[in-house]
Design a protein around this motif. Structure first.
Motif, PDB file in Angstrom:
ATOM      1  N   LEU A   5     -10.112  -7.176  -2.901  1.00 34.78           N
ATOM      2  CA  LEU A   5      -8.903  -7.210  -3.768  1.00 34.78           C
ATOM      3  C   LEU A   5      -7.778  -8.065  -2.713  1.00 34.78           C
ATOM      4  O   LEU A   5      -7.827  -8.039  -1.487  1.00 34.78           O
ATOM      5  N   GLU A   6      -6.915  -8.579  -3.529  1.00 33.74           N
ATOM      6  CA  GLU A   6      -5.789  -9.124  -2.817  1.00 33.74           C
ATOM      7  C   GLU A   6      -4.555  -8.393  -2.547  1.00 33.74           C
ATOM      8  O   GLU A   6      -3.944  -8.092  -3.687  1.00 33.74           O
ATOM      9  N   THR A   7      -4.486  -7.536  -1.244  1.00 33.67           N
ATOM     10  CA  THR A   7      -3.245  -6.683  -1.005  1.00 33.67           C
ATOM     11  C   THR A   7      -3.043  -5.928  -2.070  1.00 33.67           C
ATOM     12  O   THR A   7      -2.009  -5.707  -3.090  1.00 33.67           O
ATOM     13  N   PRO A   8      -3.997  -5.032  -2.284  1.00 31.19           N
ATOM     14  CA  PRO A   8      -4.029  -3.789  -3.316  1.00 31.19           C
ATOM     15  C   PRO A   8      -2.675  -2.552  -2.767  1.00 31.19           C
ATOM     16  O   PRO A   8      -2.754  -2.577  -1.607  1.00 31.19           O
ATOM     17  N   LEU A   9      -1.993  -2.169  -3.742  1.00 32.08           N
ATOM     18  CA  LEU A   9      -0.988  -1.143  -3.373  1.00 32.08           C
ATOM     19  C   LEU A   9      -1.204  -0.138  -4.111  1.00 32.08           C
ATOM     20  O   LEU A   9      -0.477   0.964  -3.805  1.00 32.08           O
ATOM     21  N   TYR A  12       1.000   4.921   7.182  1.00 33.61           N
ATOM     22  CA  TYR A  12       0.741   3.624   7.036  1.00 33.61           C
ATOM     23  C   TYR A  12       0.717   3.132   8.240  1.00 33.61           C
ATOM     24  O   TYR A  12      -0.349   2.084   8.693  1.00 33.61           O
ATOM     25  N   GLY A  13       1.674   3.261   9.170  1.00 31.36           N
ATOM     26  CA  GLY A  13       1.908   3.001  10.409  1.00 31.36           C
ATOM     27  C   GLY A  13       1.062   3.139  11.434  1.00 31.36           C
ATOM     28  O   GLY A  13       0.582   2.612  12.447  1.00 31.36           O
ATOM     29  N   PRO A  61      -4.887   0.016   7.391  1.00 33.62           N
ATOM     30  CA  PRO A  61      -3.777   0.376   6.883  1.00 33.62           C
ATOM     31  C   PRO A  61      -3.702   1.001   5.567  1.00 33.62           C
ATOM     32  O   PRO A  61      -3.990   0.449   4.534  1.00 33.62           O
ATOM     33  N   ALA A  62      -3.345   2.362   5.105  1.00 33.89           N
ATOM     34  CA  ALA A  62      -3.488   3.039   3.978  1.00 33.89           C
ATOM     35  C   ALA A  62      -1.974   2.708   3.448  1.00 33.89           C
ATOM     36  O   ALA A  62      -1.321   3.348   3.501  1.00 33.89           O
ATOM     37  N   ALA A  63      -2.196   1.875   2.446  1.00 36.24           N
ATOM     38  CA  ALA A  63      -1.028   1.232   1.684  1.00 36.24           C
ATOM     39  C   ALA A  63      -0.593   2.520   0.727  1.00 36.24           C
ATOM     40  O   ALA A  63       0.544   2.794   0.187  1.00 36.24           O
ATOM     41  N   SER A  64      -1.656   3.127   0.143  1.00 30.67           N
ATOM     42  CA  SER A  64      -1.455   4.081  -1.054  1.00 30.67           C
ATOM     43  C   SER A  64      -2.539   5.166  -1.170  1.00 30.67           C
ATOM     44  O   SER A  64      -3.891   4.751  -0.780  1.00 30.67           O
ATOM     45  N   VAL A  95      -6.153   3.462  -0.741  1.00 29.33           N
ATOM     46  CA  VAL A  95      -6.252   2.096  -0.961  1.00 29.33           C
ATOM     47  C   VAL A  95      -5.777   1.367   0.252  1.00 29.33           C
ATOM     48  O   VAL A  95      -4.690   1.531   0.728  1.00 29.33           O
ATOM     49  N   MET A  96      -6.400   0.560   0.679  1.00 27.24           N
ATOM     50  CA  MET A  96      -6.228  -0.266   1.894  1.00 27.24           C
ATOM     51  C   MET A  96      -5.514  -1.637   1.718  1.00 27.24           C
ATOM     52  O   MET A  96      -5.993  -2.407   0.829  1.00 27.24           O
ATOM     53  N   LEU A  97      -4.543  -2.058   2.407  1.00 28.60           N
ATOM     54  CA  LEU A  97      -3.839  -3.276   2.126  1.00 28.60           C
ATOM     55  C   LEU A  97      -4.786  -4.355   2.476  1.00 28.60           C
ATOM     56  O   LEU A  97      -4.381  -5.669   2.165  1.00 28.60           O
ATOM     57  N   THR A  98      -5.756  -4.228   3.551  1.00 28.17           N
ATOM     58  CA  THR A  98      -6.761  -5.326   3.729  1.00 28.17           C
ATOM     59  C   THR A  98      -7.654  -5.572   2.356  1.00 28.17           C
ATOM     60  O   THR A  98      -8.504  -6.374   2.586  1.00 28.17           O
ATOM     61  N   GLY A  99      -7.676  -4.840   1.399  1.00 29.51           N
ATOM     62  CA  GLY A  99      -8.489  -5.225   0.131  1.00 29.51           C
ATOM     63  C   GLY A  99      -9.620  -4.096  -0.280  1.00 29.51           C
ATOM     64  O   GLY A  99     -10.301  -4.530  -1.289  1.00 29.51           O
ATOM     65  N   GLU A 100      -9.621  -3.311   0.541  1.00 29.82           N
ATOM     66  CA  GLU A 100     -10.760  -2.165   0.120  1.00 29.82           C
ATOM     67  C   GLU A 100     -10.133  -0.784  -0.685  1.00 29.82           C
ATOM     68  O   GLU A 100      -9.033  -0.423  -0.438  1.00 29.82           O
TER      69      GLU A 100
END
Length: 961
Positions: free
Chosen positions: A602-606, A904-905, A934-937, A949-954
């Motif tokens: 995925l492309e920068t999933p949020l 996330y940080g 990084p766990a975006a959500s 949801v990882m910002l890296t696409g997973e």
């Protein structure tokens, strides 16, 4: 005068929030160092310093230890004075005796006097005084932050000006006393006095006129918040046709150039007559109202752009940023607000006005290349010495300062400071900080080293070991991002399409030589990195009864559910693991968990969510504006909806593509952020999206519809994109957009909106009830109005449910109890989780007065509802909280009723139970989930199972082990 604890060698120690300047209290440090920086005004030429006394106020009883005073140099080797008056029994806190250092009296007075005279006359750098205590005990000196002036550190200076024979006090209120000196040999008193007066006037005005009003500048333009339409009207040129510059405009250049894809640049500044630059804080200069800067760009030999920055008022945001595009004839340049691509047929792009704030808005001085560090060179152009000699600086520093270390280190640190430090500093959200400070005296004392070398990156990438991997540039995230172009991961993130080969070479050369932190190897994990995976829950729970750090240490680390081996002692309360609203099975602590990947690429999933009752579909939001569909466990190639608008704002995509989503810049916290389905989505197909919208990034909540013929795509017919807009709020900030949508148990739509990162923080709209920013909103989707029960009153926005929030990135409802969990991202010190009982609302959560349960400014009057949980940045737990969900699925019975969330940080995860009034059984589960991504959500499917949801696409599902 001011003082600050600028550098200390005690590990993990910070006194920045303390009213005491601590030179001790660190038993493991062995030696404790603190810097006191006294602001000195210039002494007239010919003056002689007679005596100087350093006075400190002590508040703690101490053991015997020697304190030395050093001149702050690079390296600090020159020991000037040493004394032991702080030892041998010390002083009691109750008496708080004022101690006049022996350095200021008796036989040692000459030592300090010569030092102060060198500072005051500008013949030696005024870097401050280093207090060095060995061995480190518990010496605490009062700081300038306290209210009582008599208890602040003080430097009393008495000097003689031989022109009039009078003894003078350099600092106000000092009575030097003593005899007057004789007139200077070979000069009459009157003539000498006139000369001295002339020198003083020039020093204080920054270049005075010789006739009439010395401050009058008839050619100067008045401060104006509206930029002129033409460059020729901005005051840079006396005659733009001949390119002759106006009088009193000065050219300067930075010591460390800012990369602009190879464009040639010249810089100019206008400073109003009779003004000075406040340089009392050498790290953040304050420029006078009326100051103007210009930066001229030439690309491929052609003049393409000139930028203007103008301070039109005293406020921190009273700045104008403007860009002017040169016409093809080169006769003038014209204001452009929305940017220009390939200006004058070159590859140079002129930025939008909003992009200027992206880089300049994160530091209070707003100017990047005009500072103590950047002007510390030999010329050509204005330098810190020339400005000091001309009297433009309130605190002269003719020697300037340079990055620490050898030439290789200085080149790399200076480059990273100039090109990255405007974003990567302690005023914002960046955890890698590359801004250099005047007190940095060694490479190891810089933020670049302490936050970069041996520290795991926030954005994981294959082959990367640390942000800066000692001895290995190619496994360093900084090098990877500097070399990368084409996505938000590049450094710098905007204004560049070509990597800077020279800058990369400088940084690579330094990393090859840099040594890893003590106790680590170049390829190993740092202490800070390894702590991120430790299973300890030292998070502070504001509510009573939360599990202690010791009780939660083992947490999920050992034994399976039912064995009793891995449980936290906090789980022994009578309600079991089910939490409020359901007891659940009898469980011993937290069950063992793991992450199972369900999607990638995925492309920068949020965000991830599912419609009510639909167990076959999950919808994932990609930041740029695409809604992807995971159906029966498979990520479909065809998007459910594509409303991308790009980062140009207005978008560059054709109108036929119906672009809606705008990300103001690749790194901005905008884009497609939230999604919610109507409770009756299965029958009516209604859903809502939260995004930052073209053309200017307004925060938008809009309704869309599912296709009537294909449930796997949205309706994109004319009039359906969108069907209706519920919120279109001017935002304008580079971050803090918020972004969650969710239907509450009352059937109304709730939305979290950030405060737009307003500076100063005290001006945040979070406390302004007329604004939707910094709030939780509650909306009736059928009417578009705020329903009964929202906040009311004169001027109150009718959509407001809760207020006083900074950036409530993710919130959720417990689908069983209706309790509302709001995770609010903190500023520099605290991350917070607020838990609101069902249908309560109308709460003030404190920002900008409070951060977590702590005053943002010393001595504030506490306001708002305290958080249920807070995580400190200083402990290494907090960085940027990511709210999660209360687990109500069926696959993990012993997780039932527990709230799961992360950061996330710091890449850490926790779980807790809320019993309706207090947090219980608060346990860290980072060790079990074992992710460096990084766990975006978090996400929740229709069955109540949880996802990360990882910002890296997973996308990962949380499963039992």
């Amino acid at each position: 005068m001011r003082d600050a604890t600028l550098w200390q060698n005690a590990p993990a120690w910070s006194d920045s929030a303390s009213p005491n300047l601590s030179t001790g209290s660190a038993g493991s440090a062995g030696r404790r160092r603190s810097v006191v920086h006294f602001d000195l005004s210039p002494v007239p030429t010919g003056a002689t310093v007679v005596s100087a006394s350093m006075v400190f106020h002590q508040t703690y009883k101490v053991d015997s230890s020697a304190i030395s005073v050093h001149r702050v140099m690079i390296p600090w080797e020159e020991r000037t004075v040493a004394w032991r008056s702080f030892g041998d029994g010390g002083f009691e806190r109750e008496s708080a005796a004022t101690i006049a250092a022996e350095a200021g009296v008796g036989p040692r007075a000459a030592d300090v006097s010569s030092l102060v005279q060198a500072w005051a006359l500008g013949t030696a750098p005024n870097h401050g005084v280093l207090l060095d205590e060995a061995p480190a005990r518990s010496t605490n000196l009062r700081s300038s932050e306290i209210d009582r002036a008599e208890e602040r550190p003080r430097l009393d200076v008495c000097y003689v000006t031989c022109s009039d024979g009078a003894m003078n006090g350099l600092e106000a209120g000092i009575d030097c006393g003593g005899p007057h000196c004789a007139p200077c040999t070979g000069a009459t008193t009157g003539a000498a006095s006139t000369a001295a007066s002339s020198v003083a006037t020039s020093s204080s005005t920054g270049g005075a006129s010789s006739a009439g009003d010395p401050c009058a500048d008839p050619a100067a333009l008045p401060p104006d918040p509206v930029p002129p339409e033409r460059l020729s009207e901005t005051g840079l040129y006396a005659d733009i046709a001949t390119r002759s510059r106006a009088a009193n405009t000065r050219e300067f250049r930075p010591a460390y150039e800012l990369w602009s894809d190879g464009a040639a640049k010249r810089r100019f500044v206008y400073l109003p007559r009779c003004s000075t630059i406040d340089t009392s804080d050498m790290d953040h200069w304050s420029l006078p109202v009326g100051t103007r800067f210009w930066k001229e760009f030439r690309a491929e030999g052609v003049a393409v752009e000139t930028r203007l920055i103008h301070r039109f008022g005293p406020g921190i945001d009273d700045w104008v940023f403007a860009a002017y595009a040169w016409d093809r004839s080169g006769s003038d340049a014209f204001l452009v607000e929305d940017g220009v691509e390939d200006a004058r047929g070159t590859e140079h792009d002129i930025p939008r006005t909003a992009d200027c704030w992206e880089c300049h808005g994160k530091l209070p001085e707003r100017i990047l290349g005009f500072s103590a560090l950047q002007l510390s060179h030999q010329g050509p152009g204005e330098t810190i010495r020339s400005l000091s000699d001309a009297g433009w600086l309130t605190v002269p520093m003719p020697g300037g300062f340079r990055p620490p270390g050898d030439a290789t280190a200085a080149a790399a640190l200076g480059y990273l400071h100039a090109n990255c430090g405007n974003c990567h500093n302690d005023t914002g959200v960046a955890t890698l900080r590359t801004r250099l400070l005047a007190a940095d005296t060694t490479v190891e004392s810089t933020d670049t080293y302490t936050t970069g070398v041996g520290v795991r990156p926030s954005f994981w990438e294959a082959g990367v070991v640390h942000r800066i991997t000692a001895g290995d540039p190619e496994s360093s995230a900084v090098v990877r991002r500097m070399a990368h172009r084409g996505s938000r991961a590049q450094m710098p993130p905007i204004g560049s399409e070509v990597a800077d080969a020279a800058g990369l070479a400088a940084v690579r050369a330094w990393i090859e030589d840099v040594r890893p932190p003590a106790g680590t190897s170049s390829g190993g994990s740092s202490a800070s990195a390894s702590s991120a995976s430790a299973s300890s829950a030292s998070a502070s729970s504001a509510a009573s009864g939360s599990a202690s750090a010791g009780a939660a240490t083992s947490g999920a680390g050992g034994g399976s559910a039912g064995t009793g081996a891995g449980g936290s002692t906090g789980a022994s309360s009578g309600s079991g693991a089910g939490g409020s609203g359901g007891a659940g099975p009898a469980c011993a602590g937290v069950p063992r968990l793991k992450l199972t990947q369900v999607a990638s690429g995925l492309e920068t999933p949020l965000f991830l969510t599912s419609p009510p009752g639909d167990t076959s579909r999950m919808f994932v939001l990609e930041k740029d504006g695409v809604v992807r569909l995971i159906k029966n466990g498979v990520l479909l190639a065809t998007p459910f909806l594509d409303i991308r608008g790009g980062t140009s704002c207005p978008p560059s995509r054709p109108a036929s593509a119906r672009p809606l989503v705008c990300t103001p810049s690749p790194t901005a916290e905008g884009g497609l952020l939230g999604m919610a389905f109507h409770p009756s989505y299965a029958s009516n197909g209604r859903f809502w999206l939260f995004y930052t919208a073209a053309p200017r990034g307004n925060v938008t909540i809009a309704e869309f519809r599912r296709s009537a013929t294909n449930p796997d795509v949205a309706d994109t017919a004319a009039g359906s994109v969108p069907v209706r807009t519920l919120l279109d709020a001017k935002h304008g900030g580079w971050n803090h957009a918020g972004g969650t949508l969710a239907f509450g148990p009352d059937g109304y739509l709730y939305a979290s909106v950030g405060d737009s990162a307003v500076t100063p923080y005290s001006a945040s709209p979070a406390k302004d009830l007329s604004s939707p920013l910094g709030k939780i909103l509650r909306i009736d989707v059928n009417t578009g109005l705020g329903p009964s029960g929202n906040l009311t009153g004169a001027g109150v926005n009718p959509l407001v449910w809760d207020y006083g929030l900074r950036n409530p990135w993710r919130f959720s409802f417990d689908r069983r109890t209706g309790d509302l969990y709001i995770a609010d991202v903190g500023q520099n010190a605290w991350e917070e989780l607020n838990i609101e009982p069902a249908r309560t609302g109308r709460r003030n959560y404190g920002w900008p007065t409070m951060e977590g349960d702590h005053c943002v400014s010393t001595g504030c009057s506490r306001v708002g509802v305290a958080p249920a949980v807070e995580h400190s940045h200083s402990s290494g737990e907090g960085g940027s909280i990511t709210g999660g969900y209360v687990y109500r699925g069926s696959a993990i019975p012993c997780l039932q009723g527990r709230y799961v969330y992360g950061d996330y940080g710091t890449h850490r995860f926790w779980t807790l139970r809320w019993d309706g009034s207090a947090v219980r059984d608060h346990v860290e589960i980072t060790g079990d989930l074992a992710s460096s991504l990084p766990a975006a959500s978090f996400g929740e499917d229709a069955a109540g199972e949880l996802y990360v949801v990882m910002l890296t696409g997973e996308v990962f599902r949380i499963d039992p082990r």
